[in-house]
Enzyme design. Structure first.
Site, PDB file in Angstrom:
ATOM      1  N   LYS A  59      -2.677  -8.472  -7.558  1.00 35.26           N
ATOM      2  CA  LYS A  59      -3.319  -8.604  -6.246  1.00 35.26           C
ATOM      3  C   LYS A  59      -2.726  -7.469  -5.417  1.00 35.26           C
ATOM      4  CE  LYS A  59      -3.309 -10.024  -1.760  1.00 35.26           C
ATOM      5  NZ  LYS A  59      -4.030  -8.805  -1.303  1.00 35.26           N
ATOM      6  N   HIS A  60      -3.546  -6.462  -5.166  1.00 33.65           N
ATOM      7  CA  HIS A  60      -3.026  -5.312  -4.416  1.00 33.65           C
ATOM      8  C   HIS A  60      -3.315  -5.495  -2.930  1.00 33.65           C
ATOM      9  CE1 HIS A  60      -1.137  -1.526  -4.188  1.00 33.65           C
ATOM     10  NE2 HIS A  60      -1.473  -1.081  -5.389  1.00 33.65           N
ATOM     11  N   SER A  61      -2.764  -4.583  -2.138  1.00 30.94           N
ATOM     12  CA  SER A  61      -2.998  -4.630  -0.698  1.00 30.94           C
ATOM     13  C   SER A  61      -4.497  -4.490  -0.409  1.00 30.94           C
ATOM     14  CB  SER A  61      -2.233  -3.484  -0.036  1.00 30.94           C
ATOM     15  OG  SER A  61      -2.699  -3.301   1.271  1.00 30.94           O
ATOM     16  N   GLU A  67      12.555  -3.577  11.410  1.00 33.12           N
ATOM     17  CA  GLU A  67      12.207  -2.457  10.540  1.00 33.12           C
ATOM     18  C   GLU A  67      11.083  -1.679  11.222  1.00 33.12           C
ATOM     19  OE1 GLU A  67       9.872  -3.315   6.992  1.00 33.12           O
ATOM     20  OE2 GLU A  67      10.919  -1.742   5.898  1.00 33.12           O
ATOM     21  N   TRP A 118       0.796  -1.229   0.000  1.00 31.73           N
ATOM     22  CA  TRP A 118       0.000   0.000   0.000  1.00 31.73           C
ATOM     23  C   TRP A 118       0.828   1.278   0.000  1.00 31.73           C
ATOM     24  CZ3 TRP A 118       2.074   2.200   4.159  1.00 31.73           C
ATOM     25  CH2 TRP A 118       2.570   1.358   5.156  1.00 31.73           C
ATOM     26  N   ASN A 119       2.141   1.194   0.209  1.00 24.81           N
ATOM     27  CA  ASN A 119       2.855   2.460   0.481  1.00 24.81           C
ATOM     28  C   ASN A 119       3.083   3.329  -0.757  1.00 24.81           C
ATOM     29  OD1 ASN A 119       4.786   0.648  -0.382  1.00 24.81           O
ATOM     30  ND2 ASN A 119       6.383   1.416   0.981  1.00 24.81           N
ATOM     31  N   CYS A 139      10.317   1.536   2.041  1.00 25.16           N
ATOM     32  CA  CYS A 139      11.247   0.427   2.299  1.00 25.16           C
ATOM     33  C   CYS A 139      12.679   0.940   2.385  1.00 25.16           C
ATOM     34  CB  CYS A 139      11.105  -0.634   1.218  1.00 25.16           C
ATOM     35  SG  CYS A 139      11.200   0.044  -0.440  1.00 25.16           S
ATOM     36  N   GLU A 173      10.707  -8.177  -3.265  1.00 27.33           N
ATOM     37  CA  GLU A 173      11.186  -6.845  -2.861  1.00 27.33           C
ATOM     38  C   GLU A 173      10.631  -6.608  -1.464  1.00 27.33           C
ATOM     39  OE1 GLU A 173      13.082  -4.808  -4.554  1.00 27.33           O
ATOM     40  OE2 GLU A 173      13.090  -5.710  -6.533  1.00 27.33           O
ATOM     41  N   LEU A 174      11.475  -6.799  -0.453  1.00 23.76           N
ATOM     42  CA  LEU A 174      10.938  -6.802   0.918  1.00 23.76           C
ATOM     43  C   LEU A 174      11.419  -5.590   1.721  1.00 23.76           C
ATOM     44  CD1 LEU A 174      11.296 -10.662   1.393  1.00 23.76           C
ATOM     45  CD2 LEU A 174       9.423  -9.380   0.363  1.00 23.76           C
ATOM     46  N   GLY A 177       6.636  -6.354  -0.474  1.00 23.38           N
ATOM     47  CA  GLY A 177       5.926  -6.338   0.802  1.00 23.38           C
ATOM     48  C   GLY A 177       6.852  -6.697   1.937  1.00 23.38           C
TER      49      GLY A 177
HETATM   50  P1  NAP Z   1       2.620  -7.121   3.448  1.00 21.47           P
HETATM   51  O1  NAP Z   1       1.735  -7.239   4.629  1.00 21.47           O
HETATM   52  O2  NAP Z   1       3.607  -8.204   3.210  1.00 21.47           O
HETATM   53  O3  NAP Z   1       1.651  -6.969   2.194  1.00 21.47           O
HETATM   54  C1  NAP Z   1       2.157  -6.801   0.886  1.00 21.47           C
HETATM   55  C2  NAP Z   1       1.247  -7.524  -0.079  1.00 21.47           C
HETATM   56  O4  NAP Z   1       1.370  -8.929   0.161  1.00 21.47           O
HETATM   57  C3  NAP Z   1      -0.230  -7.197   0.118  1.00 21.47           C
HETATM   58  O5  NAP Z   1      -0.868  -7.222  -1.135  1.00 21.47           O
HETATM   59  C4  NAP Z   1      -0.711  -8.340   1.007  1.00 21.47           C
HETATM   60  O6  NAP Z   1      -2.090  -8.583   0.889  1.00 21.47           O
HETATM   61  C5  NAP Z   1       0.079  -9.486   0.433  1.00 21.47           C
HETATM   62  N1  NAP Z   1       0.268 -10.592   1.354  1.00 21.47           N
HETATM   63  C6  NAP Z   1       0.740 -10.541   2.621  1.00 21.47           C
HETATM   64  N2  NAP Z   1       0.801 -11.782   3.149  1.00 21.47           N
HETATM   65  C7  NAP Z   1       0.351 -12.632   2.206  1.00 21.47           C
HETATM   66  C8  NAP Z   1       0.169 -14.037   2.151  1.00 21.47           C
HETATM   67  N3  NAP Z   1       0.459 -14.817   3.189  1.00 21.47           N
HETATM   68  N4  NAP Z   1      -0.328 -14.575   1.018  1.00 21.47           N
HETATM   69  C9  NAP Z   1      -0.632 -13.799  -0.033  1.00 21.47           C
HETATM   70  N5  NAP Z   1      -0.470 -12.458  -0.052  1.00 21.47           N
HETATM   71  C10 NAP Z   1       0.005 -11.877   1.051  1.00 21.47           C
HETATM   72  O7  NAP Z   1       3.428  -5.775   3.453  1.00 21.47           O
HETATM   73  P2  NAP Z   1       2.869  -4.327   3.748  1.00 21.47           P
HETATM   74  O8  NAP Z   1       2.803  -4.154   5.209  1.00 21.47           O
HETATM   75  O9  NAP Z   1       1.655  -4.070   2.957  1.00 21.47           O
HETATM   76  O10 NAP Z   1       4.018  -3.413   3.112  1.00 21.47           O
HETATM   77  C11 NAP Z   1       5.047  -2.894   3.858  1.00 21.47           C
HETATM   78  C12 NAP Z   1       6.309  -3.711   3.669  1.00 21.47           C
HETATM   79  O11 NAP Z   1       6.686  -3.686   2.288  1.00 21.47           O
HETATM   80  C13 NAP Z   1       7.477  -3.126   4.416  1.00 21.47           C
HETATM   81  O12 NAP Z   1       8.218  -4.158   5.015  1.00 21.47           O
HETATM   82  C14 NAP Z   1       8.280  -2.450   3.326  1.00 21.47           C
HETATM   83  O13 NAP Z   1       9.639  -2.273   3.643  1.00 21.47           O
HETATM   84  C15 NAP Z   1       8.058  -3.361   2.175  1.00 21.47           C
HETATM   85  N6  NAP Z   1       8.321  -2.697   0.890  1.00 21.47           N
HETATM   86  C16 NAP Z   1       9.384  -3.111   0.137  1.00 21.47           C
HETATM   87  C17 NAP Z   1       9.690  -2.471  -1.059  1.00 21.47           C
HETATM   88  C18 NAP Z   1      10.841  -2.911  -1.916  1.00 21.47           C
HETATM   89  O14 NAP Z   1      10.883  -2.549  -3.088  1.00 21.47           O
HETATM   90  N7  NAP Z   1      11.805  -3.668  -1.417  1.00 21.47           N
HETATM   91  C19 NAP Z   1       8.894  -1.415  -1.484  1.00 21.47           C
HETATM   92  C20 NAP Z   1       7.819  -1.024  -0.695  1.00 21.47           C
HETATM   93  C21 NAP Z   1       7.535  -1.682   0.495  1.00 21.47           C
HETATM   94  P3  NAP Z   1      -3.118  -8.206   2.063  1.00 21.47           P
HETATM   95  O15 NAP Z   1      -3.176  -6.735   2.155  1.00 21.47           O
HETATM   96  O16 NAP Z   1      -4.399  -8.809   1.573  1.00 21.47           O
HETATM   97  O17 NAP Z   1      -2.608  -8.857   3.310  1.00 21.47           O
END
Ligand code: NAP
Length: 477
Positions: A164-166, A369, A140-141, A272, A238-239, A216
């Site tokens: 599949k978005h957030s 983090e 979502w960010n 991130c 990309e975490l 994510g």
């Molecule tokens: P997240 O909870 O992992 O969610 C990201 C995406 O993954 C969402 O669409 C989420 O869907 C989905 N997801 C999560 N768990 C899942 C599972 N078990 N099965 C299937 N889909 C799943 O992360 P977030 O809190 O939204 O985003 C913040 C994180 O992203 C931070 O750690 C940040 O550093 C990282 N990030 C990394 C980058 C990069 O390029 N390295 C860029 C931006 C952000 P739901 O919403 O339905 O749970």
């Protein structure tokens, strides 16, 4: 194949304005038929695109960029209302998406040219081909930019995509896919589906899916990567990050502060590659803290749609609650609260930019983090100590080094275990630069020629007029 939706998963996708806390819209989860239709249409498009040269898709991608610019204000407002970022930052995100689209429209055909190989086996070359439908799972960010990083290169290659978005940014997902459709890209180019986590696994398992790109958290990445591994699907992850901002003893503090203030507060600190750990040389440490503290006191909380606001709310009540919990745990474990962490008297999800010092390795905050405006500041006594501290992290995404000596900065940058380091400047994201990390920050790169090649079939073709039976070294028979 697709099981019935569980009750608790129904209507999980919601747009909630984090400034007013108002639930604006809820969205039903994808149905079995929608999933099947999107896979069918994606497969047809994949076969159709295979017949067309890459360059034929370039015009449409430029049209998408043009439409993004034309509808910038409307698109930016959707972002701000849905996840709270400042309207100026939202406009910047839309413009960045247009830049990425233009870049891949202009350069992909050339970057995907076959590479000739010199070999005694014959006339050899590696051709780059599409592989099929990809699933992208996005956070979502940066709701549009994250999609575009995968969409633009793969559209040019000819890989249809399912998004599949957030669950917290469904309106942004709808707005983005509407642009793709309105610009005239064929159906199936990017299909948005409100998938549950179980459905994500089911889609990955489908033989028509050839890869998955996730941005994510470690938790989400690990889960999706496991499924991808189980079904032998290529993935890129990309975490998160815990990026270091190193201030060497000869740095120009005025410049450092100008960059440091933004590096931790941009997008309400929910980036991130935000600089999360400031590692400061002993001689500059006290002044750094004083000046950073001063800039943090000038942020003005308010409606993120108002141009005068400089402190945006965080994206959701959940995001804010998690950050508060982490800060309180850090303090309970010995961190010193230099400034911030006081409640802001507004109903939205505001978090005051905060500075923590004296974080020791046994403090949970040391390796975690923190996804919001919390600056951890560390004092070091040498360049080597700064590098060692920067590398003492489970993450390895980005980093910044400040010094008056650019060459010294480059040498330090080379020793930092991350995917990207910037010397004496902001951490940029541009289509020509690879984006991604190492360690728990994931694997693979998005954008640039490297990202363009993430989901291609590097196909070797060797041709001769007739076999040479005298020259059989390496022949597999
Ligand atoms: P997240 O909870 O992992 O969610 C990201 C995406 O993954 C969402 O669409 C989420 O869907 C989905 N997801 C999560 N768990 C899942 C599972 N078990 N099965 C299937 N889909 C799943 O992360 P977030 O809190 O939204 O985003 C913040 C994180 O992203 C931070 O750690 C940040 O550093 C990282 N990030 C990394 C980058 C990069 O390029 N390295 C860029 C931006 C952000 P739901 O919403 O339905 O749970």
């Amino acid at each position: 194949m697709y099981e019935n939706l569980k009750e608790e998963h129904l209507m999980a996708y919601k747009t909630i304005n984090p400034f007013t806390n108002e639930v604006i819209k809820t969205f039903p989860n994808a149905t079995k038929n929608q999933i099947e239709d999107s896979l069918k249409i994606g497969t047809d498009l994949y076969h159709q695109w295979k017949k067309e040269p890459v360059a034929t898709r370039s015009k449409k991608l430029h049209d998408i960029a043009d439409l993004l610019r034309e509808k910038e204000e409307e698109l930016a407002q959707t972002l701000t209302i849905e996840m709270g970022k400042l309207i100026s930052e939202a406009r910047g995100e839309v413009e960045l998406c247009a830049l990425i689209a233009d870049y891949f429209a202009d350069h992909s055909a050339e970057l995907l040219q076959p590479t000739p190989l010199t070999t005694k086996a014959g006339e050899a070359r590696v051709e780059k081909h599409s592989v099929g439908i990809l699933l992208m799972v996005e956070p979502w960010n940066f709701p549009y930019y994250q999609i575009m990083r995968v969409f633009a290169p793969n559209y040019m290659i000819g890989n249809p995509m399912i998004l599949k978005h957030s669950s917290t940014t469904p309106s942004s997902a709808v707005a983005f896919t509407k642009i793709i459709t309105e610009a005239g890209a064929p159906a199936g180019s990017l299909t948005n589906l409100f998938l549950t986590h179980d459905q994500v696994d089911q889609v990955i398992a489908d033989p028509r899916i050839q890869g998955v790109a996730l941005t994510g958290s470690e938790r989400g990445g690990s889960s999706v990567a496991q499924t991808a591994g189980k079904y032998l699907k290529k993935s890129s992850m990309e975490l998160g990050g815990n990026d270091a901002f190193i201030v060497l003893d000869d740095a120009d503090l005025d410049q450092v502060i100008k960059v440091a203030a933004r590096a931790r507060t941009y997008n309400a600190g929910q980036v991130c590659t935000s600089s999360k750990r400031f590692i400061v040389a002993d001689n500059l440490y006290d002044e750094f803290l004083k000046q950073l503290g001063k800039t943090y006191r000038h942020f003005k909380p308010g409606d993120p749609l108002d141009e005068q606001t400089t402190l945006a709310p965080m994206s959701s009540a959940k995001a804010k609650a998690k950050l508060e919990e982490q800060v309180n745990a850090a303090i309970a474990n010995g961190a010193v609260l230099y400034q911030g962490n006081t409640a802001i008297d507004l109903p939205g999800q505001f978090f005051e930019p905060t500075i923590l010092t004296d974080i020791t390795p046994d403090n949970p905050a040391y390796y975690e983090e923190m996804f919001g405006s919390v600056a951890q500041v560390y004092r070091v006594h040498s360049e080597q100590e700064a590098i060692a501290l920067a590398n003492d992290s489970h993450y390895g995404l980005g980093g910044i080094v400040f010094t008056k000596d650019k060459k010294r900065g480059q040498k330090v940058a080379s020793q930092i275990e991350t995917g990207m380091v910037f010397v004496n400047t902001f951490l940029y994201t541009l289509p020509e630069l690879p984006f991604g990390g190492v360690k728990n920050s994931g694997y693979g790169r998005e954008m640039s020629a490297i990202g363009l090649n993430a989901f291609v079939n590097d196909k070797l073709i060797v041709a001769v007029d007739k076999p040479d039976f005298e020259n059989r070294a390496g022949a597999l028979f």
